[in-house]
Design a protein around this motif. Structure first.
Motif, short mmCIF file in Angstrom:
data_model
loop_
_atom_site.label_atom_id
_atom_site.label_comp_id
_atom_site.label_asym_id
_atom_site.label_seq_id
_atom_site.Cartn_x
_atom_site.Cartn_y
_atom_site.Cartn_z
N GLY A 75 0.87 -1.34 0.05
CA GLY A 75 0.04 -0.08 0.11
C GLY A 75 0.87 1.25 0.07
O GLY A 75 0.63 2.21 0.58
N GLN A 76 1.95 1.26 -0.53
CA GLN A 76 2.92 2.14 -0.56
C GLN A 76 3.21 3.29 -1.64
O GLN A 76 3.14 2.81 -2.94
N VAL A 77 2.92 4.38 -1.46
CA VAL A 77 3.25 5.38 -2.26
C VAL A 77 4.67 5.47 -2.76
O VAL A 77 5.64 5.53 -1.78
N VAL A 78 5.03 5.36 -3.86
CA VAL A 78 6.57 5.41 -4.35
C VAL A 78 7.13 6.65 -5.16
O VAL A 78 8.03 6.70 -5.47
N SER A 79 6.09 7.47 -5.65
CA SER A 79 6.23 8.59 -6.35
C SER A 79 5.40 9.81 -5.96
O SER A 79 4.11 9.59 -6.06
N TRP A 80 5.80 11.04 -5.88
CA TRP A 80 4.78 12.01 -6.21
C TRP A 80 5.62 13.16 -6.66
O TRP A 80 6.76 13.81 -6.30
N LYS A 81 4.83 13.57 -7.96
CA LYS A 81 5.52 14.62 -8.79
C LYS A 81 4.55 15.70 -8.73
O LYS A 81 3.49 15.68 -8.92
N ASN A 82 5.32 16.95 -9.08
CA ASN A 82 4.45 18.20 -9.49
C ASN A 82 4.31 18.18 -10.81
O ASN A 82 4.71 17.20 -11.80
N GLU A 83 3.76 19.35 -11.50
CA GLU A 83 3.43 19.53 -12.90
C GLU A 83 4.58 19.63 -13.72
O GLU A 83 4.65 19.43 -14.91
N PHE A 88 9.18 14.49 -5.36
CA PHE A 88 9.19 15.15 -4.02
C PHE A 88 9.63 13.90 -3.14
O PHE A 88 10.17 14.19 -1.95
N LEU A 89 9.79 12.71 -3.51
CA LEU A 89 9.86 11.54 -2.44
C LEU A 89 11.14 10.84 -3.07
O LEU A 89 11.57 10.62 -4.20
N PHE A 90 11.84 10.25 -2.08
CA PHE A 90 13.29 9.59 -2.41
C PHE A 90 12.97 8.25 -2.61
O PHE A 90 12.15 7.68 -1.91
N MET A 91 13.75 7.47 -3.43
CA MET A 91 13.81 6.01 -3.46
C MET A 91 15.22 5.58 -3.84
O MET A 91 16.15 6.13 -4.47
N SER A 92 15.43 4.72 -2.99
CA SER A 92 17.23 4.28 -2.91
C SER A 92 17.25 3.62 -4.26
O SER A 92 16.32 2.76 -4.88
N ARG A 93 18.44 3.79 -4.86
CA ARG A 93 18.76 3.37 -6.01
C ARG A 93 19.02 1.79 -6.16
O ARG A 93 19.10 1.06 -7.04
N LYS A 94 19.10 1.34 -4.83
CA LYS A 94 19.41 -0.37 -4.80
C LYS A 94 18.25 -0.67 -3.98
O LYS A 94 18.27 -1.86 -3.24
N ALA A 95 17.17 -0.05 -4.04
CA ALA A 95 15.77 -0.68 -3.38
C ALA A 95 15.54 -1.97 -3.91
O ALA A 95 15.61 -2.25 -5.15
N PHE A 198 1.61 3.12 14.82
CA PHE A 198 1.25 3.37 13.47
C PHE A 198 2.20 4.73 13.03
O PHE A 198 2.63 5.58 13.77
N ALA A 199 2.68 4.49 11.83
CA ALA A 199 3.55 5.48 11.30
C ALA A 199 3.65 5.62 9.93
O ALA A 199 3.42 4.54 9.08
N LEU A 200 3.57 6.66 9.12
CA LEU A 200 3.57 6.72 7.60
C LEU A 200 5.25 7.39 7.62
O LEU A 200 5.59 8.64 8.05
N ARG A 201 6.07 6.55 7.16
CA ARG A 201 7.46 6.86 7.16
C ARG A 201 7.63 7.64 5.65
O ARG A 201 7.83 7.18 4.56
N ASN A 202 7.97 9.05 5.69
CA ASN A 202 7.98 10.07 4.56
C ASN A 202 9.40 10.11 4.10
O ASN A 202 10.24 10.96 4.82
N TYR A 203 9.96 9.16 3.14
CA TYR A 203 11.24 9.65 2.56
C TYR A 203 11.07 10.67 1.63
O TYR A 203 10.85 10.47 0.52
N LEU A 204 11.75 11.54 2.11
CA LEU A 204 11.56 12.95 1.22
C LEU A 204 12.76 13.22 0.57
O LEU A 204 13.99 12.88 1.13
#
Length: 349
Positions: A75-83, A88-95, A198-204
């Motif tokens: 149930g994980q948001v993996v991307s959030w982009k503007n127009e 805005f979200l970080f994703m590890s290159r080795k995820a 509970f937590a939403l872990r925001n990788y910014l």
């Protein structure tokens, strides 16, 4: 709206689809089952696409051109982009994207435990379980003119063996006017009370973590996980970063500002029902020790989480807890005085 591949599935206000995964021996086998559902006619359509990693993902877009991607796995948001397609979200290159591994980046859902604050696996099991589309998110009212998706995770026999409670965990993810909103809900479907964290872990995603400051947590008490969870009081007028940090700030305000000087933008975190805020960056030595993180990744990421940790949430049978998190951005240059972070924190921006 055009899909990106022939096997992508477009959803309008007249149809939805449930993408399920069969996880067997480390392999992910996607398939789709269409069904009819009621959706407000003005709601933006969304897509489910199959990425190269085999994970079905929901693509949300709003009228401003912003977008978000949500995996059914975790149930994980993996991307959030503007127009402008700025991420805005970080994703590890080795995820790692192979079940049952958790995916390092985006916004993992930590339930029913945060970190190692308990006997379960790190951050609980919700982030490495398969979620489903929720066709009946009642009693939450339908979303308005937003692009949104409702997900649900129900306890399984496997979960009950490790955590003997029965539950329903729901999550609404909405994108509107460039703002990313998440509404988590937990319902006790057991015959006895239970408690959970509970937590939403925001990788910014940040330009350079050493040039970032976090406003809104000054003067607050925190647990320092690098010091055996000793309790301290924040003395600085803002949190800045020159080494590893792993803290849980307690009884935090509903608004926190993450100010990125180099990118000249501020990410504003607003939250309800989650009184704590965790702040984490592994710095260089820890990053090199993490197999799913690049050696230099720590420089361009910062976790600032909405959380309920110090006082676990207690639910009686059939009670429901609800939280809320909203992430938005403000163009700013704090150094040149164009943004007063206290105006952000007090709702004046």
């Amino acid at each position: 709206m055009q899909t990106r591949a022939s096997d992508d599935i477009k959803f309008t206000s007249f149809s939805l689809a449930v993408a399920l995964l069969e996880v067997s021996k480390g392999k992910v086998k996607p398939f789709v089952n269409s069904f009819r559902a009621k959706v407000r006619p003005e709601q933006m359509p969304f897509n489910i696409v199959h990425g190269a990693d085999g994970f079905p993902r929901v693509i949300l877009t709003d009228l401003t051109g912003s977008s978000a991607e949500v995996l059914l796995y975790g149930g994980q948001v993996v991307s959030w982009k503007n127009e402008r397609r700025e991420e805005f979200l970080f994703m590890s290159r080795k995820a790692e994207r192979k079940p049952p591994k958790a995916i390092r980046g985006g916004i993992p859902v930590c339930f029913p435990q945060f970190g190692n604050f308990g006997s379960l696996e790190q951050h609980g099991f919700a982030r490495n379980r398969l979620w489903s589309l929720d066709s009946n998110p009642s009693p939450l009212s339908p979303s308005n003119s937003q692009s949104s998706v409702d997900l649900i995770l129900k306890s399984t026999q496997e979960d009950v063996r490790t955590w003997p409670r029965r539950f329903e965990l729901r999550l609404r993810i909405s994108l509107s006017d460039g703002k990313l909103t998440m509404i988590p809900r937990v319902r006790n479907t057991d015959s006895k009370p239970f408690s959970f964290m509970f937590a939403l872990r925001n990788y910014l995603s940040v330009s350079d973590v050493s040039e970032v400051r976090v406003e809104g947590l000054e003067t607050l008490d925190y647990f320092d996980n690098l010091m055996q969870r000793e309790r301290y009081t924040e003395q600085a007028d803002a949190i800045t970063f020159d080494g590893e940090i792993d803290r849980v700030y307690l009884r935090t305000p509903t608004k926190i500002a993450i100010i990125d000087h180099e990118k000249k933008r501020t990410i504003v975190l607003r939250k309800e029902g989650m009184p704590d805020a965790a702040v984490w960056n592994p710095w260089d030595k820890k990053a090199k020790a993490l197999p799913d993180m690049g050696d230099e990744d720590y420089k361009t990421m910062l976790c600032v989480d909405s959380a309920a940790i110090e006082a676990p949430i207690v639910l009686k049978p059939f009670e429901e807890w609800r939280g809320r998190q909203e992430l938005s951005t403000v163009s700013s240059s704090y150094c040149s005085g164009q943004l007063d972070p206290r105006k952000v924190l007090h709702g004046l921006i």
